[in-house]
Design an enzyme around this catalytic site. Sequence first.
Site, PDB file in Angstrom:
ATOM      1  N   SER A 235       0.000   0.932  -6.320  1.00 40.04           N
ATOM      2  CA  SER A 235      -0.871   1.841  -7.064  1.00 40.04           C
ATOM      3  C   SER A 235      -2.160   1.129  -7.418  1.00 40.04           C
ATOM      4  CB  SER A 235      -0.181   2.303  -8.341  1.00 40.04           C
ATOM      5  OG  SER A 235      -0.130   1.235  -9.289  1.00 40.04           O
ATOM      6  N   ASP A 236      -3.153   1.893  -7.807  1.00 36.38           N
ATOM      7  CA  ASP A 236      -4.297   1.292  -8.484  1.00 36.38           C
ATOM      8  C   ASP A 236      -3.877   1.027  -9.929  1.00 36.38           C
ATOM      9  OD1 ASP A 236      -6.848   0.340  -9.012  1.00 36.38           O
ATOM     10  OD2 ASP A 236      -7.844   1.975  -7.951  1.00 36.38           O
TER      11      ASP A 236
END
Length: 694
Positions: A235-236
């Site tokens: 994920s970011d």
Amino acid sequence: MTDDERFSLIISVMGYMPGSSVGPRDARIPKDLKMSAGYTPGVPRLGIPAIQSSDASMGVTNPGYRPDDEGATAFPSLIALGSSFNPELVRKDGEAIAREARIRGFNVQLAGGCNLARDPRNGRNFEYFSEDPYLSAVLAAEQVNGIQSQGVVSTLKHYSLNCNETNRHWLDALIDPAAHREADLLTFQIAIERSQPGSIMSGYNKINGEHAGGNHHLLNEVLKDAWGYRGWVMSDWGATPQWEFALRGLDQESGVQADRMLWGKEPFTDDLRDAYAKGKFPKERLSDMVHRILRSLFAVGVDKWGPAPKVDMDQQNAIALEAARQGIVLLKNEAALPLATDKPLKIAVIGGYAQQGVISGTGSGAVMPVGGFAGVVKIGGAGVMGKHRNLHLFAPSPLDELKRALPKAQFDFDPGYTPAEAALTARRSDVVIAFGIRVEGEGFDSVDLSLPWGQDAVIDAVATANPNTVVVLETGNPVSMPWRDKVKAIVEAWYPGQAGARAIAEVLAGHVNPSGRLPVTFPESLGQTPRPELPCLGTPWGSAVTIEYNEGAEVGYRWFAQKRRKPLYAFGHGLSYTTFDYKDLEVEGGDTITASFTVTNTGQREGADVPQLYLTSAPGEERMRLLGFERVELGPGEMRRVSIKADPRLLARFDGKSGKWQVTDGVHRVALGKSAIDLSLASESHLQGRQFGP
């Protein structure tokens, strides 16, 4: 491997930053370990190394994690590298970034930004290569290849449609799924095929109602199943609100404290363990997540690290300099450039902090150079990225470099404080070099295409007082240029990095022949773009917003061709101090199009050209697609035969029902030219109708 070990590998922990909103030093980070953007513990008994990551769009970043770090090489922005149209140069950039990552112990680089520049207001476009899927894919792949050649994992990011920054955590990007496959997803597909990145970073936004990091269709059905991607999806930072994302294709939650700050929890710790204990989260999926992470670490060679090779910082700077040179685009030149080096010209340098340095984009991609910034001007703004919105200046200054490049000239500097004051300086000069700057960055979109702080008015007043004006732009996006017809020359230098001032001076003085080409379209106004009004602008931080990307696959120059609109400056445009000619275009059909042609330098000095091959129509429709390009360096009178073979997906439409690409049987027309609107040779060929995929 124990379950505790497995769960420890599927999260990363942010390093401590003094004054950060993510909280104190996390106890999960060993006391003797230096900080990083993301830390994941290894399993020493199994030979599994710990993971330490850093942002790396323009070099190894250090946003406060390591106060004792003396700085890294600040390379040009990715949009500047995109202007080079030079895959080999981008690979060298990746190699150089990885060398500096190795000496710091970073084995994952958050690089490879390949979102398409769909909107010229997007604050993060400077971290992406272009508006074109093929150009973006080829260049992003080479940055990944360069990084991973040094035993460091690289990401490709941000998958997908992370094309605007305002309220990005709550933004729903709507697009036709087939058009998505032909544009943004094709970028990732080709880049993955060419580079096999160890990890894919998902975006903050939603796509058609489903979060990028928990998008079953994009992560499982497309990325992992249809494309057979074997690496891991991270994920970011702060983009994982739910543990269920693990079921939908996300393999690692990054920067868990950011999720705690935004969503009040770390979903892949307690919540995911609880779901596992209750049988809602299968062990097979947990093992798959871990397997993907380990496979990439071992495939790239992170487990085989010895002592880091010594880094020659002069060599690193030389790469940054060459990248800045090749990224500069000469947009307009009415015999004003190059400046005469043998005359005692009176030159006024005006505005843009040109007496201090060149500027950079802001956010996680900002790199502190060795020795620190020449200056920092705090701007600020809403949201978590507001305090990172600063104007950073890299030494040396353009003024100092111009004095070195033009030793016989007399220089006068004016800060551009007011139009009237600047005009007085311009009036008493032979030549004016006016700098126009705009700070753009992560978490913010521009409201319009003007230069801030009244700079357009300053340039207009200066050009009125002295028509022999050259404008140098340092921006991350197109600008409107209301003064364009009043000035003699315009140079787009983008965010050129720590060697940018020297590169600018060399181009203006003619020591370097400009060769950059625009990787994005410069519109006359926002009224020419698919969204004259951006729905998210002006909404308070935390507001849910929706953007409909109704242009579909017709991004940038494709949109302008479809709507028959003439831009301010076209995709692929860029002038030189020499001239080039194309002839003898030959095109063959069959399964795809192969074109060959001759490029000749018809001018008086050595230079580089970028001939571009476009599809202009397919059976039953006009359709503009960049099929290929080649950067060609030629001496005066020298010629070279160039061949381009098109990826057949660029000639096809994606059929959502069959999940395959469809080439229509019949005549396809192509054109060769210097930009998307400057096409000098045309031909056509018959292609066989067929389906292929995925």
